[in-house]
Design a protein around this motif. Structure first.
Motif, PDB file in Angstrom:
ATOM      1  N   LEU A 350      17.474  63.287 -22.277  1.00 21.81           N
ATOM      2  CA  LEU A 350      16.682  62.772 -23.184  1.00 21.81           C
ATOM      3  C   LEU A 350      15.976  61.528 -22.609  1.00 21.81           C
ATOM      4  N   ILE A 351      14.650  61.514 -22.330  1.00 20.73           N
ATOM      5  CA  ILE A 351      13.857  60.136 -22.242  1.00 20.73           C
ATOM      6  C   ILE A 351      12.792  60.030 -23.275  1.00 20.73           C
ATOM      7  N   SER A 352      13.388  58.876 -24.089  1.00 26.85           N
ATOM      8  CA  SER A 352      12.879  58.776 -25.356  1.00 26.85           C
ATOM      9  C   SER A 352      12.760  57.441 -25.931  1.00 26.85           C
ATOM     10  N   SER A 353      11.924  56.911 -26.805  1.00 23.93           N
ATOM     11  CA  SER A 353      11.895  55.809 -27.387  1.00 23.93           C
ATOM     12  C   SER A 353      12.832  55.680 -28.406  1.00 23.93           C
ATOM     13  N   GLY A 354      13.111  56.985 -29.046  1.00 23.98           N
ATOM     14  CA  GLY A 354      14.067  57.162 -30.283  1.00 23.98           C
ATOM     15  C   GLY A 354      13.188  57.041 -31.507  1.00 23.98           C
ATOM     16  N   VAL A 355      11.931  57.040 -31.449  1.00 26.65           N
ATOM     17  CA  VAL A 355      11.247  56.981 -32.650  1.00 26.65           C
ATOM     18  C   VAL A 355      10.991  58.413 -32.907  1.00 26.65           C
ATOM     19  N   ASP A 356      11.213  58.527 -34.364  1.00 25.31           N
ATOM     20  CA  ASP A 356      10.905  60.119 -35.151  1.00 25.31           C
ATOM     21  C   ASP A 356      10.126  59.869 -36.164  1.00 25.31           C
ATOM     22  N   THR A 357       8.830  60.548 -36.156  1.00 22.96           N
ATOM     23  CA  THR A 357       7.931  60.049 -37.420  1.00 22.96           C
ATOM     24  C   THR A 357       7.717  61.212 -38.460  1.00 22.96           C
ATOM     25  N   PHE A 358       7.948  62.662 -38.137  1.00 26.15           N
ATOM     26  CA  PHE A 358       7.660  63.481 -39.192  1.00 26.15           C
ATOM     27  C   PHE A 358       8.453  64.882 -39.151  1.00 26.15           C
ATOM     28  N   SER A 359       9.732  64.669 -38.660  1.00 22.88           N
ATOM     29  CA  SER A 359      10.452  65.701 -38.418  1.00 22.88           C
ATOM     30  C   SER A 359      10.803  66.392 -39.795  1.00 22.88           C
ATOM     31  N   LYS A 360      10.815  67.799 -39.755  1.00 22.32           N
ATOM     32  CA  LYS A 360      11.577  68.412 -40.763  1.00 22.32           C
ATOM     33  C   LYS A 360      12.954  68.333 -41.013  1.00 22.32           C
ATOM     34  N   ALA A 361      13.770  68.230 -39.647  1.00 23.04           N
ATOM     35  CA  ALA A 361      15.109  67.875 -39.810  1.00 23.04           C
ATOM     36  C   ALA A 361      15.547  66.597 -40.176  1.00 23.04           C
ATOM     37  N   THR A 362      16.613  66.207 -40.551  1.00 22.59           N
ATOM     38  CA  THR A 362      17.124  65.023 -40.853  1.00 22.59           C
ATOM     39  C   THR A 362      18.065  64.341 -39.668  1.00 22.59           C
ATOM     40  N   TYR A 363      17.944  63.202 -39.583  1.00 29.05           N
ATOM     41  CA  TYR A 363      18.945  62.629 -38.448  1.00 29.05           C
ATOM     42  C   TYR A 363      20.303  63.237 -38.495  1.00 29.05           C
ATOM     43  N   GLU A 364      20.994  63.335 -39.675  1.00 32.51           N
ATOM     44  CA  GLU A 364      22.210  64.089 -39.803  1.00 32.51           C
ATOM     45  C   GLU A 364      22.167  65.233 -39.203  1.00 32.51           C
ATOM     46  N   ASP A 365      21.095  66.213 -39.476  1.00 31.46           N
ATOM     47  CA  ASP A 365      21.058  67.568 -38.973  1.00 31.46           C
ATOM     48  C   ASP A 365      21.152  67.493 -37.183  1.00 31.46           C
ATOM     49  N   TYR A 378      22.362  62.835 -22.015  1.00 29.21           N
ATOM     50  CA  TYR A 378      22.470  61.717 -21.634  1.00 29.21           C
ATOM     51  C   TYR A 378      21.055  60.919 -21.704  1.00 29.21           C
ATOM     52  N   VAL A 379      21.183  59.751 -22.733  1.00 27.06           N
ATOM     53  CA  VAL A 379      20.173  59.121 -23.164  1.00 27.06           C
ATOM     54  C   VAL A 379      19.475  58.199 -22.336  1.00 27.06           C
ATOM     55  N   ILE A 380      18.144  58.074 -22.079  1.00 28.45           N
ATOM     56  CA  ILE A 380      17.765  57.026 -21.137  1.00 28.45           C
ATOM     57  C   ILE A 380      16.589  56.173 -22.471  1.00 28.45           C
ATOM     58  N   SER A 381      17.038  55.262 -22.948  1.00 29.59           N
ATOM     59  CA  SER A 381      15.944  54.621 -23.976  1.00 29.59           C
ATOM     60  C   SER A 381      14.843  54.043 -23.062  1.00 29.59           C
ATOM     61  N   MET A 382      13.676  54.512 -23.661  1.00 28.07           N
ATOM     62  CA  MET A 382      12.131  54.033 -23.129  1.00 28.07           C
ATOM     63  C   MET A 382      11.634  52.947 -24.120  1.00 28.07           C
ATOM     64  N   LEU A 383      12.654  52.536 -25.112  1.00 28.31           N
ATOM     65  CA  LEU A 383      12.002  51.518 -26.125  1.00 28.31           C
ATOM     66  C   LEU A 383      11.810  50.282 -25.494  1.00 28.31           C
ATOM     67  N   PRO A 384      12.307  49.385 -24.371  1.00 27.83           N
ATOM     68  CA  PRO A 384      12.013  48.288 -23.950  1.00 27.83           C
ATOM     69  C   PRO A 384      10.570  48.652 -23.214  1.00 27.83           C
ATOM     70  N   THR A 385      10.405  49.581 -22.402  1.00 25.09           N
ATOM     71  CA  THR A 385       9.176  50.154 -21.809  1.00 25.09           C
ATOM     72  C   THR A 385       7.932  50.282 -22.836  1.00 25.09           C
ATOM     73  N   THR A 405      12.888  50.538 -37.345  1.00 23.41           N
ATOM     74  CA  THR A 405      13.610  51.655 -37.482  1.00 23.41           C
ATOM     75  C   THR A 405      14.906  51.418 -36.234  1.00 23.41           C
ATOM     76  N   PRO A 406      15.720  52.089 -36.710  1.00 28.61           N
ATOM     77  CA  PRO A 406      17.072  52.072 -36.046  1.00 28.61           C
ATOM     78  C   PRO A 406      17.104  53.138 -34.953  1.00 28.61           C
ATOM     79  N   THR A 407      16.247  53.007 -34.084  1.00 31.49           N
ATOM     80  CA  THR A 407      15.964  53.809 -32.733  1.00 31.49           C
ATOM     81  C   THR A 407      17.260  53.574 -31.761  1.00 31.49           C
ATOM     82  N   GLU A 408      17.777  52.541 -31.578  1.00 33.31           N
ATOM     83  CA  GLU A 408      18.652  52.629 -30.326  1.00 33.31           C
ATOM     84  C   GLU A 408      20.070  52.749 -31.127  1.00 33.31           C
ATOM     85  N   LYS A 409      20.167  52.684 -32.288  1.00 29.10           N
ATOM     86  CA  LYS A 409      21.563  53.304 -33.052  1.00 29.10           C
ATOM     87  C   LYS A 409      21.449  54.631 -33.107  1.00 29.10           C
ATOM     88  N   GLU A 410      20.384  55.284 -33.201  1.00 28.99           N
ATOM     89  CA  GLU A 410      20.480  56.636 -33.449  1.00 28.99           C
ATOM     90  C   GLU A 410      20.497  57.230 -32.000  1.00 28.99           C
TER      91      GLU A 410
END
Length: 499
Positions: A350-365, A378-385, A405-410
């Protein structure tokens, strides 16, 4: 690297502040390119020319960059109203061209690093060696691991009454391993990884594929056959065969693709693609890779393939997306469902900033889906970029939205719940060490085989325990690095299996 910056069409008495701001934006992009150049050609005479022009009546910016290299000149140009986007686009293109130039100068194909792709594949009785942090085989470890006896009589042969003589090379009072870094390359704790256990009802043979790691998550090589003690329901099993494998893997790239305004989408998409392309360098010819992107929904760009040229072309041809949401939770659930149908050793990158804007599912889902998928992420955080790009392109409000938003935590939780790892690279220049860490953790296993001594009740779970022992002294196996420093080992294995 010497450089020259020339600006034309700017009236000194009207736009001194604008010119100064453009210079600052360009200077922010210079270190990234300079680092590439210095690492690859520190002794060469290299010259960078940057020309910025502003043309009436709409005051569009025209930027051209040329990089003079030994035997070749790289060039890129772009025009637009947003100078930040123009600068990011041009420098990203020059960096891409330089990566191609660097590969060709080494005598390699663009999509393939020959020295890193050469290796053996697993067949019965073969020993495969883990990658080091530099992506090459460690010669010291090679000599030591090859002393592991793989030609010993197997559990199957022993079950048929074949005589065996236990050579002394199968037993070691201590194990010496290469020096590894003092800190893990991934952040936080790794989630619980699963052990592959197979029981053959016809022969009674049990096969365990497990990890032995140091406290920082690095694979520990060189452990011999006599140093493994396997117990089933408290009874030690005899004639345990030991090998090391590099299993073929199916790796799905799940990449963030959208969710920002056009200028930021373009710059961030290029960084994500550059991050993904480097994964190819760590994969072998037997591995498969799929490409999925997500914005409003998950989309398949390329199904699982071993054709590295096809994969490289698909990544290169990705274009900046239009206006969309970034529905990470929905994408993770879709990816988890898709991976259920994939056989063999597998993972999601997963190559991602961790941001979620409008998912139908929840974080817990999403957490539940990845936990139940039997597929490590295996997550590669693109948040610093992403933060760096926003600092260059703006606006400041976008940074506030990300920080709220708690992106890195999630992202950490997704990796841990699935048994994967969480990485936060400072930039995307050279991710070879990180990818080697991912591939080693995913592919490399000790393979233990034995004929179970339990012949009754094949329907009840059997408790399994594996210990590392020193048969001579009757205690735990001592593991030291080449400096003589003691290394603690952790055997990762599930507690039980049902035949």
């Amino acid at each position: 690297m010497r450089h020259n910056l020339d600006m034309k069409g700017f009236k000194q008495d009207e736009s001194p502040a604008e010119e100064q701001e453009i210079r600052k934006l360009i200077e922010r992009k210079m270190p990234s390119l300079n680092k590439r150049v210095e690492a690859s050609a520190p002794d060469d005479e290299i010259f960078l020319r940057v020309l910025v022009e502003q043309s009436p009546p709409n005051k569009a910016y025209h930027l051209s960059v040329t990089l003079d290299l030994p035997g070749k000149t790289l060039a890129a140009k772009e025009a637009g109203i947003n100078i930040g986007s123009v600068i990011s686009a041009v420098f990203s293109e020059v960096e891409r061209q330089f990566d191609t130039y660097r590969a060709s100068r080494r005598g390699e194909l663009e999509w393939k690093r020959i020295a890193r792709r050469k290796g053996t594949s697993t067949t019965k009785g073969c020993v495969l060696l883990p990658y080091t942090r530099s992506g090459t085989r460690n010669l010291v470890a090679t000599a030591a691991v090859l002393s592991l006896t793989v030609g010993t009589i197997s559990a199957e042969a022993s079950a048929q009454g074949s005589p065996q003589e236990k050579p002394t090379s199968n037993v070691s009072s201590s194990v010496r391993i290469p020096i590894r870094p003092d800190k893990p390359l991934f952040q936080s704790q790794q989630g619980k990884q699963k052990t592959e256990i197979h029981y053959d009802r016809a022969t009674g043979i049990v096969t365990l594929k497990l990890l032995v790691q140091d406290p920082n998550g690095y694979f520990i090589p060189n452990i011999r056959r006599g140093n493994f003690a396997v117990y089933e329901n408290g009874v030690r099993q005899q004639d345990v065969g030991v090998g090391v494998e590099h299993a073929p893997v199916s790796l799905a790239l799940l990449m963030e693709h959208g969710g920002h305004y056009p200028g930021l989408n373009k710059a961030f998409c290029e960084e994500v693609s550059r991050t993904a392309q480097q994964a190819l360098d760590a994969l072998g010819p037997e591995d498969k890779l799929a490409i999925w992107t997500y914005g409003d929904m998950m989309k398949e760009v390329l199904d699982f393939s071993q054709d590295h040229q096809l994969i490289d072309n698909a990544l290169f041809e990705l274009r900046p997306p239009g206006v969309s949401e970034i529905n990470l939770y929905d994408a993770l659930i879709s990816a988890s469902e898709r991976m259920r149908r994939v056989a063999g050793r597998k993972a999601v990158l997963l190559i991602s900033s961790g941001v979620d804007t409008f998912s139908k599912a929840t974080y817990e889902d999403a957490v539940k889906a990845v936990r139940d998928s039997n597929t490590p992420i295996y997550v590669i955080s693109m948040l610093p970029t992403l933060r760096n790009e926003i600092e260059t392109l703006g606006p400041a409000e976008a940074m506030k939205a990300i920080d709220s938003t708690p992106t890195e935590k999630e992202l950490t939780a997704f990796a841990q719940a699935s048994g994967g790892r969480f990485y936060v690279p400072e930039n995307t220049l050279d991710l070879s060490g990180m990818y080697d860490d991912i591939i080693e953790n995913l592919k490399v296993r000790y393979v233990l085989t034995y004929k179970s001594s339990i012949h009754t009740d094949t329907s009840s779970p059997r408790n399994v325990r594996v210990e590392l022992v020193n048969p001579s002294a009757g205690g735990p196996l001592q593991i030291v690095d080449t400096n003589g420093r003691t290394v603690r080992a952790k055997v990762i294995i599930q507690d039980s299996y049902t035949p």
